[in-house]
Design a protein around this motif. Structure first.
Motif, PDB file in Angstrom:
ATOM      1  N   SER A  91       0.843  -1.191   0.000  1.00 49.73           N
ATOM      2  CA  SER A  91       0.000   0.000   0.000  1.00 49.73           C
ATOM      3  C   SER A  91       0.884   1.249   0.000  1.00 49.73           C
ATOM      4  CB  SER A  91      -0.931   0.024   1.222  1.00 49.73           C
ATOM      5  OG  SER A  91      -0.168   0.117   2.418  1.00 49.73           O
ATOM      6  N   GLY A  92       0.260   2.384  -0.294  1.00 43.88           N
ATOM      7  CA  GLY A  92       1.006   3.637  -0.294  1.00 43.88           C
ATOM      8  C   GLY A  92       0.167   4.779  -0.825  1.00 43.88           C
ATOM      9  N   ASN A  93       0.783   5.941  -0.889  1.00 45.23           N
ATOM     10  CA  ASN A  93       0.123   7.138  -1.402  1.00 45.23           C
ATOM     11  C   ASN A  93       1.043   7.859  -2.377  1.00 45.23           C
ATOM     12  OD1 ASN A  93      -2.385   7.132   0.210  1.00 45.23           O
ATOM     13  ND2 ASN A  93      -1.027   7.491   1.951  1.00 45.23           N
ATOM     14  N   MET A  94       0.457   8.748  -3.161  1.00 49.81           N
ATOM     15  CA  MET A  94       1.240   9.605  -4.042  1.00 49.81           C
ATOM     16  C   MET A  94       0.770  11.042  -3.855  1.00 49.81           C
ATOM     17  SD  MET A  94      -0.312   8.665  -7.802  1.00 49.81           S
ATOM     18  CE  MET A  94      -1.915   9.286  -8.371  1.00 49.81           C
ATOM     19  N   VAL A  95       1.720  11.958  -3.897  1.00 46.89           N
ATOM     20  CA  VAL A  95       1.428  13.379  -3.705  1.00 46.89           C
ATOM     21  C   VAL A  95       1.809  14.128  -4.977  1.00 46.89           C
ATOM     22  CG1 VAL A  95       1.909  15.429  -2.334  1.00 46.89           C
ATOM     23  CG2 VAL A  95       1.864  13.182  -1.228  1.00 46.89           C
ATOM     24  N   PRO A  96       0.846  14.716  -5.695  1.00 44.98           N
ATOM     25  CA  PRO A  96       1.182  15.509  -6.886  1.00 44.98           C
ATOM     26  C   PRO A  96       1.921  16.781  -6.479  1.00 44.98           C
ATOM     27  CG  PRO A  96      -1.160  14.877  -6.851  1.00 44.98           C
ATOM     28  CD  PRO A  96      -0.616  14.617  -5.495  1.00 44.98           C
ATOM     29  N   VAL A  97       3.073  17.010  -7.099  1.00 47.74           N
ATOM     30  CA  VAL A  97       3.848  18.211  -6.804  1.00 47.74           C
ATOM     31  C   VAL A  97       4.128  18.976  -8.082  1.00 47.74           C
ATOM     32  CG1 VAL A  97       4.907  17.324  -4.695  1.00 47.74           C
ATOM     33  CG2 VAL A  97       6.015  16.900  -6.873  1.00 47.74           C
ATOM     34  N   THR A  98       4.084  20.292  -7.960  1.00 47.44           N
ATOM     35  CA  THR A  98       4.463  21.181  -9.056  1.00 47.44           C
ATOM     36  C   THR A  98       5.845  21.730  -8.748  1.00 47.44           C
ATOM     37  OG1 THR A  98       2.150  21.801  -9.413  1.00 47.44           O
ATOM     38  CG2 THR A  98       3.826  23.233 -10.379  1.00 47.44           C
ATOM     39  N   ILE A  99       6.778  21.563  -9.682  1.00 42.94           N
ATOM     40  CA  ILE A  99       8.164  21.989  -9.463  1.00 42.94           C
ATOM     41  C   ILE A  99       8.408  23.189 -10.370  1.00 42.94           C
ATOM     42  CG2 ILE A  99      10.553  21.211  -9.283  1.00 42.94           C
ATOM     43  CD1 ILE A  99       9.537  18.364  -9.318  1.00 42.94           C
ATOM     44  N   GLY A 100       7.940  24.366  -9.940  1.00 45.00           N
ATOM     45  CA  GLY A 100       7.929  25.526 -10.820  1.00 45.00           C
ATOM     46  C   GLY A 100       8.776  26.699 -10.383  1.00 45.00           C
ATOM     47  N   THR A 101       9.488  26.595  -9.258  1.00 47.07           N
ATOM     48  CA  THR A 101      10.316  27.698  -8.779  1.00 47.07           C
ATOM     49  C   THR A 101      11.767  27.434  -9.147  1.00 47.07           C
ATOM     50  OG1 THR A 101       8.827  28.161  -6.921  1.00 47.07           O
ATOM     51  CG2 THR A 101      11.080  28.990  -6.756  1.00 47.07           C
ATOM     52  N   GLU A 102      12.327  28.232 -10.042  1.00 43.78           N
ATOM     53  CA  GLU A 102      13.725  28.045 -10.424  1.00 43.78           C
ATOM     54  C   GLU A 102      14.630  28.797  -9.461  1.00 43.78           C
ATOM     55  OE1 GLU A 102      16.856  28.458 -14.165  1.00 43.78           O
ATOM     56  OE2 GLU A 102      14.794  29.169 -14.400  1.00 43.78           O
ATOM     57  N   ILE A 103      15.664  28.112  -8.998  1.00 42.01           N
ATOM     58  CA  ILE A 103      16.657  28.749  -8.130  1.00 42.01           C
ATOM     59  C   ILE A 103      17.706  29.384  -9.041  1.00 42.01           C
ATOM     60  CG2 ILE A 103      18.246  28.420  -6.197  1.00 42.01           C
ATOM     61  CD1 ILE A 103      16.700  25.919  -5.450  1.00 42.01           C
ATOM     62  N   LYS A 104      17.412  30.584  -9.494  1.00 40.79           N
ATOM     63  CA  LYS A 104      18.272  31.245 -10.476  1.00 40.79           C
ATOM     64  C   LYS A 104      19.572  31.746  -9.885  1.00 40.79           C
ATOM     65  CE  LYS A 104      14.633  32.557 -13.715  1.00 40.79           C
ATOM     66  NZ  LYS A 104      13.989  33.655 -14.486  1.00 40.79           N
ATOM     67  N   VAL A 105      19.647  31.861  -8.547  1.00 35.05           N
ATOM     68  CA  VAL A 105      20.877  32.324  -7.911  1.00 35.05           C
ATOM     69  C   VAL A 105      21.847  31.175  -7.639  1.00 35.05           C
ATOM     70  CG1 VAL A 105      19.856  34.386  -6.900  1.00 35.05           C
ATOM     71  CG2 VAL A 105      19.745  32.216  -5.648  1.00 35.05           C
ATOM     72  N   ALA A 106      21.469  29.945  -7.990  1.00 32.70           N
ATOM     73  CA  ALA A 106      22.362  28.804  -7.790  1.00 32.70           C
ATOM     74  C   ALA A 106      23.633  28.990  -8.612  1.00 32.70           C
ATOM     75  CB  ALA A 106      21.668  27.501  -8.174  1.00 32.70           C
ATOM     76  N   SER A 107      24.773  28.670  -8.004  1.00 31.43           N
ATOM     77  CA  SER A 107      26.048  28.834  -8.710  1.00 31.43           C
ATOM     78  C   SER A 107      26.816  27.516  -8.822  1.00 31.43           C
ATOM     79  CB  SER A 107      26.923  29.874  -8.002  1.00 31.43           C
ATOM     80  OG  SER A 107      27.155  29.509  -6.651  1.00 31.43           O
ATOM     81  N   GLY A 108      26.235  26.428  -8.355  1.00 29.81           N
ATOM     82  CA  GLY A 108      26.881  25.131  -8.436  1.00 29.81           C
ATOM     83  C   GLY A 108      26.051  24.077  -7.744  1.00 29.81           C
ATOM     84  N   MET A 109      26.601  22.886  -7.634  1.00 31.05           N
ATOM     85  CA  MET A 109      25.923  21.800  -6.913  1.00 31.05           C
ATOM     86  C   MET A 109      26.934  20.709  -6.629  1.00 31.05           C
ATOM     87  SD  MET A 109      23.867  19.817  -9.894  1.00 31.05           S
ATOM     88  CE  MET A 109      24.729  19.341 -11.407  1.00 31.05           C
ATOM     89  N   SER A 110      26.696  19.967  -5.572  1.00 29.67           N
ATOM     90  CA  SER A 110      27.503  18.784  -5.289  1.00 29.67           C
ATOM     91  C   SER A 110      26.650  17.806  -4.497  1.00 29.67           C
ATOM     92  CB  SER A 110      28.775  19.133  -4.507  1.00 29.67           C
ATOM     93  OG  SER A 110      28.458  19.659  -3.235  1.00 29.67           O
ATOM     94  N   MET A 111      26.924  16.519  -4.675  1.00 31.21           N
ATOM     95  CA  MET A 111      26.179  15.478  -3.976  1.00 31.21           C
ATOM     96  C   MET A 111      27.145  14.556  -3.262  1.00 31.21           C
ATOM     97  SD  MET A 111      23.075  14.469  -6.541  1.00 31.21           S
ATOM     98  CE  MET A 111      21.965  15.741  -7.160  1.00 31.21           C
ATOM     99  N   SER A 112      26.748  14.097  -2.098  1.00 25.75           N
ATOM    100  CA  SER A 112      27.577  13.179  -1.340  1.00 25.75           C
ATOM    101  C   SER A 112      26.687  12.134  -0.687  1.00 25.75           C
ATOM    102  CB  SER A 112      28.389  13.923  -0.277  1.00 25.75           C
ATOM    103  OG  SER A 112      27.538  14.612   0.623  1.00 25.75           O
ATOM    104  N   GLY A 113      27.283  11.005  -0.299  1.00 28.44           N
ATOM    105  CA  GLY A 113      26.528   9.931   0.335  1.00 28.44           C
ATOM    106  C   GLY A 113      26.112   8.869  -0.667  1.00 28.44           C
ATOM    107  N   GLY A 114      25.231   7.994  -0.213  1.00 23.81           N
ATOM    108  CA  GLY A 114      24.748   6.913  -1.064  1.00 23.81           C
ATOM    109  C   GLY A 114      25.681   5.721  -1.142  1.00 23.81           C
ATOM    110  N   GLU A 115      26.758   5.736  -0.306  1.00 20.17           N
ATOM    111  CA  GLU A 115      27.696   4.614  -0.353  1.00 20.17           C
ATOM    112  C   GLU A 115      27.112   3.386   0.356  1.00 20.17           C
ATOM    113  OE1 GLU A 115      28.626   7.596   0.946  1.00 20.17           O
ATOM    114  OE2 GLU A 115      30.052   8.422  -0.508  1.00 20.17           O
ATOM    115  N   GLN A 116      27.451   2.247  -0.196  1.00 19.21           N
ATOM    116  CA  GLN A 116      26.984   0.997   0.398  1.00 19.21           C
ATOM    117  C   GLN A 116      27.742   0.717   1.688  1.00 19.21           C
ATOM    118  OE1 GLN A 116      24.442  -1.235  -0.890  1.00 19.21           O
ATOM    119  NE2 GLN A 116      24.681  -1.870   1.234  1.00 19.21           N
TER     120      GLN A 116
END
Length: 218
Positions: A91-116
């Motif tokens: 069982s479960g649920n789903m939530v409709p989301v609108t992704i409409g706000t752009e983060i125009k001041v973003a200057s980069g990105m990095s991701m960490s984690g997810g290691e086994q």
């Protein structure tokens, strides 16, 4: 040939609206996985956050893109998401989301984690230690940004952080590949400057609720 991705030209968006949760009645173990739902038909290209999962917990708090909606059967495909080998859905649920706000001041990105991570064990009679997989480390997404407390996207980020609201994000690379994730925002909104000649910056951190999921261009 490999598809080489570059960061220049990428765009980062965050959740701008959320609708009422709907019941999920089934999710198939397939590639792509097919969701059966109760209630309002979603539109192709819209986004759903999957929550309250019992069984198929690999999709708990996953953000997926809707494709090939069958309004007669009340089903849609989770674009590019392979659920073969996952737990059986209960069982479960789903939530409709609108992704409409752009983060125009973003200057980069990095991701960490997810290691086994692994558990080690050894038999009394054996001279070799062995390892079996257990859990994976949490994923964090860090987004450095130009400090502008009047920017609408920064106001939205700060609100999400202050209210501890779980929020949907989408990174769109120049190739058209999308990276979708859902999580909690941390953003003090405080300015940082390393020296008198540097641009004043700040940092947005997102504790992803699950691994970011890629979606490929048609």
């Amino acid at each position: 040939m490999p598809n080489v991705q570059i960061p220049a030209g990428s765009r980062i968006y965050m959740q701008s609206a959320v609708s009422a949760a709907q019941e999920v009645s089934a999710i198939s173990a397939a590639s792509p996985g097919v969701v059966s739902y109760v209630g309002t038909d979603p539109a192709d290209g819209s986004y759903m956050a999957l929550t309250d999962m019992v069984g198929m917990t690999e999709l708990e708090d996953a953000l997926v893109k809707v494709s090939n909606v069958d309004t007669g059967a009340d089903t849609f495909e989770m674009k590019d998401q392979d659920t073969t080998g996952f737990e059986t859905f209960v069982s479960g649920n789903m939530v409709p989301v609108t992704i409409g706000t752009e983060i125009k001041v973003a200057s980069g990105m990095s991701m960490s984690g997810g290691e086994q991570e692994f558990a080690e064990y050894q038999y009394l009679w054996d001279k070799i230690k062995r390892r079996i997989p257990t859990t994976q480390t949490p994923v964090q997404v860090d987004i450095p940004a130009i400090w502008d407390p009047q920017d609408p996207s920064m106001i939205a980020v700060k609100k999400a952080a202050d209210t501890s609201a779980k929020t949907a994000f989408k990174i769109v690379f120049p190739s058209g590949v999308e990276l979708l994730f859902y999580g909690y925002v941390g953003a003090s909104g405080l300015p940082n400057a390393s020296d008198l000649s540097s641009v004043v910056s700040t940092t947005i951190s997102v504790a992803a609720a699950t691994k970011p999921l890629p979606v490929f261009p048609a």
